[in-house]
Design a protein around this motif. Structure first.
Motif, short mmCIF file in Angstrom:
data_model
loop_
_atom_site.label_atom_id
_atom_site.label_comp_id
_atom_site.label_asym_id
_atom_site.label_seq_id
_atom_site.Cartn_x
_atom_site.Cartn_y
_atom_site.Cartn_z
N THR A 143 -4.88 1.74 10.83
CA THR A 143 -3.94 1.93 9.71
C THR A 143 -4.61 1.54 8.40
O THR A 143 -4.49 2.27 7.41
CB THR A 143 -2.66 1.10 9.93
N LYS A 144 -5.31 0.43 8.39
CA LYS A 144 -6.03 0.01 7.18
C LYS A 144 -7.07 1.05 6.77
O LYS A 144 -7.27 1.27 5.59
CB LYS A 144 -6.73 -1.34 7.43
N ARG A 147 -4.93 4.53 5.64
CA ARG A 147 -3.96 4.48 4.53
C ARG A 147 -4.50 5.00 3.21
O ARG A 147 -3.81 5.73 2.51
CB ARG A 147 -3.42 3.07 4.37
N THR A 152 0.25 11.06 5.46
CA THR A 152 1.20 10.27 6.22
C THR A 152 0.51 9.73 7.47
O THR A 152 -0.43 10.33 7.99
CB THR A 152 2.44 11.09 6.68
N PHE A 165 3.55 5.21 7.29
CA PHE A 165 3.17 5.26 5.89
C PHE A 165 3.30 6.69 5.38
O PHE A 165 2.96 7.64 6.09
CB PHE A 165 1.72 4.79 5.71
N LYS A 167 2.36 8.67 1.70
CA LYS A 167 1.84 8.58 0.34
C LYS A 167 2.88 9.08 -0.63
O LYS A 167 3.49 10.13 -0.43
CB LYS A 167 0.56 9.40 0.23
#
Length: 174
Positions: A143-144, A147, A152, A165, A167
């Protein structure tokens, strides 16, 4: 009247990222300093150096090696440095820790090696089910990594996702 069946999942433009592909399947060998301690508790420098000097290091060739001490002993930092000095030219990699810690480190290295640029502006689903148990640390790390580039990020399967997530759209006029 013939109606064609549409596969909405395949037409959705989702990219599935399966972390199992990056799971380390490498063989890990352990180097336990306990085996080189006097009475299993005390590191005698002269004896330790001599034992390492005479050790056949070939067993560790091209292997991931975890360096650990399973005894409840006080080990000076230089002892780990000395072991690493012997292993580094032979082993594939030398990592501090037991087998579980070594596998985690390799897994994180594999995730760091993913070219995230291929996910720029994409809708990404990080696969959530599989045969291999994937630790939460791997999901957090991917995820880090994704992102900053993905449009998404979702978790699960393309037919059933959990949004993670999205954007924010660019402000008008940009």
């Amino acid at each position: 009247m013939s109606e064609s069946i549409l596969n909405k999942v395949s037409e959705s433009g989702l990219i599935t990222l399966d972390l199992e592909q990056y799971y380390p399947g490498a063989q890990v060998m352990l180097f336990d300093l306990k085996d080189y301690l006097f009475r299993g508790l005390i590191l005698k420098e002269k004896d330790f150096r001599e034992a390492l000097k005479n050790l056949d290091w070939e067993a560790y060739r091209n292997k991931y090696v975890g360096v650990t001490c399973s005894a409840d002993a006080i080990i000076p930092p230089w002892a780990y440095m000395l072991v690493a000095a012997y292993l580094q030219p032979i082993a594939r990699d030398v990592i501090m820790g037991d087998e579980k810690e070594v596998q985690k480190t390799i897994f994180l290295q594999n995730i760091q090696g993913i070219d995230v640029n291929v996910f720029t502006g994409q809708r990404v689903v990080v696969k959530g089910c599989g045969d291999t148990p994937i630790g939460e640390f791997a999901y957090m790390e991917i995820t880090k990594r994704l992102r900053p580039v993905a449009k998404t990020i979702m978790y699960g399967e393309p037919c059933s996702t959990v949004p993670i997530f999205k954007k924010a759209p660019a402000p008008k006029g940009e």
